[in-house]
Write an enzyme that holds these catalytic residues in place. Sequence first.
Site, PDB file in Angstrom:
ATOM      1  N   SER A  97      -6.622  -6.746   9.154  1.00 21.04           N
ATOM      2  CA  SER A  97      -5.572  -5.755   8.763  1.00 21.04           C
ATOM      3  C   SER A  97      -4.995  -5.646  10.029  1.00 21.04           C
ATOM      4  CB  SER A  97      -5.914  -4.305   8.585  1.00 21.04           C
ATOM      5  OG  SER A  97      -6.703  -3.579   9.329  1.00 21.04           O
ATOM      6  N   ARG A 117       1.259   7.339  16.920  1.00 22.37           N
ATOM      7  CA  ARG A 117       1.103   8.216  15.764  1.00 22.37           C
ATOM      8  C   ARG A 117       1.989   9.516  16.066  1.00 22.37           C
ATOM      9  NH1 ARG A 117       0.955   3.781  13.480  1.00 22.37           N
ATOM     10  NH2 ARG A 117      -1.112   3.114  12.764  1.00 22.37           N
ATOM     11  N   ASP A 134       0.656  -0.999  -0.012  1.00 25.56           N
ATOM     12  CA  ASP A 134       0.041   0.121   0.178  1.00 25.56           C
ATOM     13  C   ASP A 134       0.859   1.214   0.045  1.00 25.56           C
ATOM     14  OD1 ASP A 134      -2.229  -1.403   0.068  1.00 25.56           O
ATOM     15  OD2 ASP A 134      -3.040  -1.104   1.878  1.00 25.56           O
ATOM     16  N   ASP A 169      -6.793   7.330  12.331  1.00 28.58           N
ATOM     17  CA  ASP A 169      -5.264   7.622  12.443  1.00 28.58           C
ATOM     18  C   ASP A 169      -5.050   8.776  11.466  1.00 28.58           C
ATOM     19  OD1 ASP A 169      -4.216   5.727  13.954  1.00 28.58           O
ATOM     20  OD2 ASP A 169      -3.795   4.263  12.357  1.00 28.58           O
TER      21      ASP A 169
END
Length: 408
Positions: free
Chosen positions: A181, A98, A16, A127
């Site tokens: 995922s 993050r 990705d 996110d």
Amino acid sequence: MSKPRKVVLAYSGGLDTSIILKWLQVEYGCEVVTFTADLGQGEELEPARAKAELLGIAPENIYIEDVREEFVRDFVFPMFRANAVYEGLYLLGTSIARPLISKRLIEIAAETGADAVAHGATGKGNDQVRFELSAYALNPDIKVIAPWREWKLSSRTTLLKFAEDHQIPIAKDKRGEAPFSVDANLLHTSSEGKVLENPAEDAPDYVYQRTTNPEDAPDTPEFIEIGFERGDAVSINGEALSPATLLTRLNEIGGRHGVGRLDLVEGRFVGMKSRGIYETPGGTVLLEAHRGIEQITLDRGAAHLKDELMPRYAELIYNGFWFSPEREMLQAAIDHSQAHVTGTVRLKLYKGLVRTVGRWSEHSLYSESHVTFEDDAGAYDQKDAAGFIKLNALRLRLLAMRRRRMGG
């Protein structure tokens, strides 16, 4: 938004983000810098360098960094001083990673003269919010590119065709859609989507990656001791360890006993509910130990105030406001409370559970002479309780008198 000249991309090396890398080059005609962070996700990261070079990235524009110690020391540990859990259960493993990634993106942008940063978060999740709020807090003029909100590659088929058209290697196991995922770092693994989307269905056993099934965990309990200094864990069984090494060790210990599994339907900041399977073995042990040492070293008023502040603090982290003034204000109060949170906690791990079985400290507020059922040698005069109770009962008695006077 004007086209960027140079973009720093949060790059995992996977399919990705490799597609995103090439899309940035094609769509914007810009120079791309890649940043790959070792957060303890358990994957070999050097292949990301080769993939970036294959896609035309100059060696000096490829950043691969081990940030595990910084991650635990400057982000995980401050959060655990607050005993932070979101919606009563979630230990914020994805959320807390993050701001560190965003921080490095902005720093690398400054170092390389880039005018934009990019991430691979989708337009449905939290996110994107966390990355971008952190980026803007650190550089209000930075451009942020979120390809999943911009491009027309809306299906797996179109993504794979784009990859084939631009000679991006596709591993055989990437041609079909993954059953779920995964996001991983040293604090946790997070699994969601596909086979996990129906919250009425039990998660398949193959989803769990870090923890033994509690039913298959050892039949003999394990006891460990964790030492604390000013609210941070510093040792296991008397051995001094760095923050990242300590959390790694706790992951190993907690994982083999099946500790730290969570099946949660949470309320995302963007509005929808989502179901996630989380594994946080070391963090679950650490939280239990930290609360254990606070039980004897933290004053009741401070402890209760911390518990009142904690949901707000946790929500700020979950929603992406790590670099906000309100989080920093709360952190200052929390850190002040930890001045005497020093000592040792003994824990028992068994079949998916961890519990405190002992705690001791030179800073302890626990006084055996005050709580004993035996002769306390004058440490506490029980007659004092009568006045204490009468004073606290005064307003209740006045209310009762009024009810009687008013006939109800």
